[in-house]
Design a protein around this motif. Structure first.
Motif, PDB file in Angstrom:
ATOM      1  N   GLU A 245       7.308   2.630   5.792  1.00  0.00           N
ATOM      2  CA  GLU A 245       5.856   2.786   5.704  1.00  0.00           C
ATOM      3  C   GLU A 245       5.453   4.255   5.833  1.00  0.00           C
ATOM      4  O   GLU A 245       4.577   4.738   5.104  1.00  0.00           O
ATOM      5  N   THR A 246       6.098   4.958   6.750  1.00  0.00           N
ATOM      6  CA  THR A 246       5.784   6.372   6.952  1.00  0.00           C
ATOM      7  C   THR A 246       6.233   7.198   5.756  1.00  0.00           C
ATOM      8  O   THR A 246       5.515   8.108   5.311  1.00  0.00           O
ATOM      9  N   LEU A 247       7.399   6.881   5.218  1.00  0.00           N
ATOM     10  CA  LEU A 247       7.882   7.601   4.035  1.00  0.00           C
ATOM     11  C   LEU A 247       6.921   7.412   2.860  1.00  0.00           C
ATOM     12  O   LEU A 247       6.607   8.361   2.140  1.00  0.00           O
ATOM     13  N   PHE A 248       6.452   6.188   2.680  1.00  0.00           N
ATOM     14  CA  PHE A 248       5.541   5.912   1.574  1.00  0.00           C
ATOM     15  C   PHE A 248       4.222   6.666   1.752  1.00  0.00           C
ATOM     16  O   PHE A 248       3.702   7.272   0.812  1.00  0.00           O
ATOM     17  N   THR A 249       3.688   6.636   2.981  1.00  0.00           N
ATOM     18  CA  THR A 249       2.443   7.367   3.258  1.00  0.00           C
ATOM     19  C   THR A 249       2.629   8.853   3.019  1.00  0.00           C
ATOM     20  O   THR A 249       1.765   9.515   2.424  1.00  0.00           O
ATOM     21  N   LEU A 250       3.757   9.375   3.457  1.00  0.00           N
ATOM     22  CA  LEU A 250       4.041  10.800   3.272  1.00  0.00           C
ATOM     23  C   LEU A 250       4.102  11.147   1.779  1.00  0.00           C
ATOM     24  O   LEU A 250       3.577  12.183   1.345  1.00  0.00           O
TER      25      LEU A 250
END
Length: 403
Positions: A245-250
């Protein structure tokens, strides 16, 4: 030992219930409940009474139930619900106070559950007023103020909700659930600076709370504080490098900043994760499309075979091919989409109409739009898109080329 008369009443109640004769079952259970010490019989009578919406007998059964098991929280909740529904302020206050005394830890959750039912009954304001009196009796219980904040929010009284949540946090400054709601209220009021301030404070107090960090990240992105959002993402990835989720947001943040290489590198890390491969491929396709590399974009869109992004990817591919005038390829894809996405019939019909229009097949375009109009009527969509589609339909009707 149960005497014969009570046993007869219980058997009569069960038989009546099996025959859907609930009035008779209610009477029999109520009479039996008065004669035995088992509170479960009174509970059964209460539930039947609620089903029948017979408030008089339900209250009577509740009185019996509470007389035999005064600390039963379910009975107290039923009694409080009935009192609030009937605007019985004293009974509502007494039962809510008993709930608070008997189960202080579960009071807030139980009352929030009840408030959803009371909202449907139009009793939100009354519930809020009763809690005002309860707060005067129990001023040290933060849960009362928290529930009042939620109810004030339901009543569209945002400032009052903020006051109440502030009172809750004065009593329990480290209550993250209250901090989250305080930030949500600030966000609804359009004060993203305040929302950020509240969440940053909470994250410092609970750095491992994923929900808090996620909310803070959403606020930072909404406020276009991209540099700080990237730092927060990186702090999460330092602890958990593969957090999808964090990778996608980044990656999305990098796309917003036109940092294409960084966005691609981040999305590619998600390709090995089956749950995230589809949306990563979709956005990699969008990047390639923005970079004027249509064949590479098409390859990425075609990689999204299933999941939430599959239809969007197929639509993007069709749009790309339509722009290149590869109409035979578009037609082949649309036929596959009709089978694959029957629930998207309306949007596919619109694509078909555009395809036929560009191909000069005006009668087929007209027929596709006619079907789309029927579909719109079937699913009872709002007037605006119906009017728009009707205007397109009329234009094709009256502006066909003269052969």
């Amino acid at each position: 030992m149960i005497d014969e008369e009570v046993l007869y009443l219980l058997m009569a109640a069960e038989l009546a219930g099996q025959r859907n004769q609930y009035d008779l079952a209610m009477d029999a259970y109520l009479q039996a409940a008065k004669r035995v010490d088992d509170p479960r019989i009174a509970e059964r009578a209460v539930k039947i009474g609620l089903f029948l919406k017979d408030e008089t007998r339900t209250r009577e059964a509740l009185t019996v139930w509470l007389s035999k098991d005064g600390k039963n929280l379910a009975a107290r909740k039923f009694a409080a619900l009935l009192a609030i529904k009937n605007s019985d302020r004293k009974a509502a206050l007494d039962n809510l106070d008993a709930m608070l005394v008997d189960d202080p830890a579960g009071f807030e959750a139980g009352l929030l559950e009840m408030s959803k039912l009371l909202e449907k009954e139009g009793r939100t304001q009354f519930t809020y007023d009763v809690l005002d009196e309860l707060a005067q009796m129990r001023p040290a219980h933060a849960g009362i103020f928290f529930v009042q904040a939620v109810l004030a929010s339901v009543l569209q009284q945002n400032e009052l909700a903020q006051q109440k949540i502030s009172q809750a946090l004065l009593l329990e400054p480290d209550w993250n659930k209250a901090v989250i709601f305080q930030a949500q209220l600030a966000g609804r009021a359009g004060d993203l600076v305040k929302a950020r301030e509240y969440l940053e404070k909470a994250v410092k107090q609970a750095p491992n709370d994923k929900q808090l960090r996620k909310m803070l990240l959403e606020v930072l992105v909404s406020n276009r504080d991209y540099d700080d959002a990237i730092k927060l993402c990186q702090s999460v990835l330092d602890d958990k490098p593969d957090d999808p989720e964090t990778l996608f947001t980044l990656a999305l943040i990098h796309m917003q900043q036109n940092q294409v290489d960084k966005a691609e590198n981040t999305l590619e890390k998600l390709l090995s994760n089956p749950e995230w491969e589809g949306q990563a491929s979709f956005y990699l396709g969008k990047i390639e499309l923005d970079q004027q590399r249509p064949e590479k974009a098409l390859a990425w869109f075609d990689r999204v075979e299933e999941g939430n992004y599959a239809f969007d990817a197929d639509m993007a591919a069709v749009s790309l091919l339509m722009g290149q005038k590869r109409l035979d390829d578009v037609e082949a894809r649309v036929k596959r989409m009709e089978v694959k996405y029957p629930e998207q019939r309306l949007r596919i019909l619109m694509v078909k109409a555009e395809l036929y229009n560009q191909s000069g097949r005006y009668q087929e375009a007209f027929d596709a739009l006619s079907l789309a109009l029927k579909e719109l009527r079937r699913i009872a969509m709002c007037f605006t898109p119906v009017r728009w589609l009707l205007s397109v339909w009329i234009s094709l009707t009256f502006w066909k080329p003269i052969c």
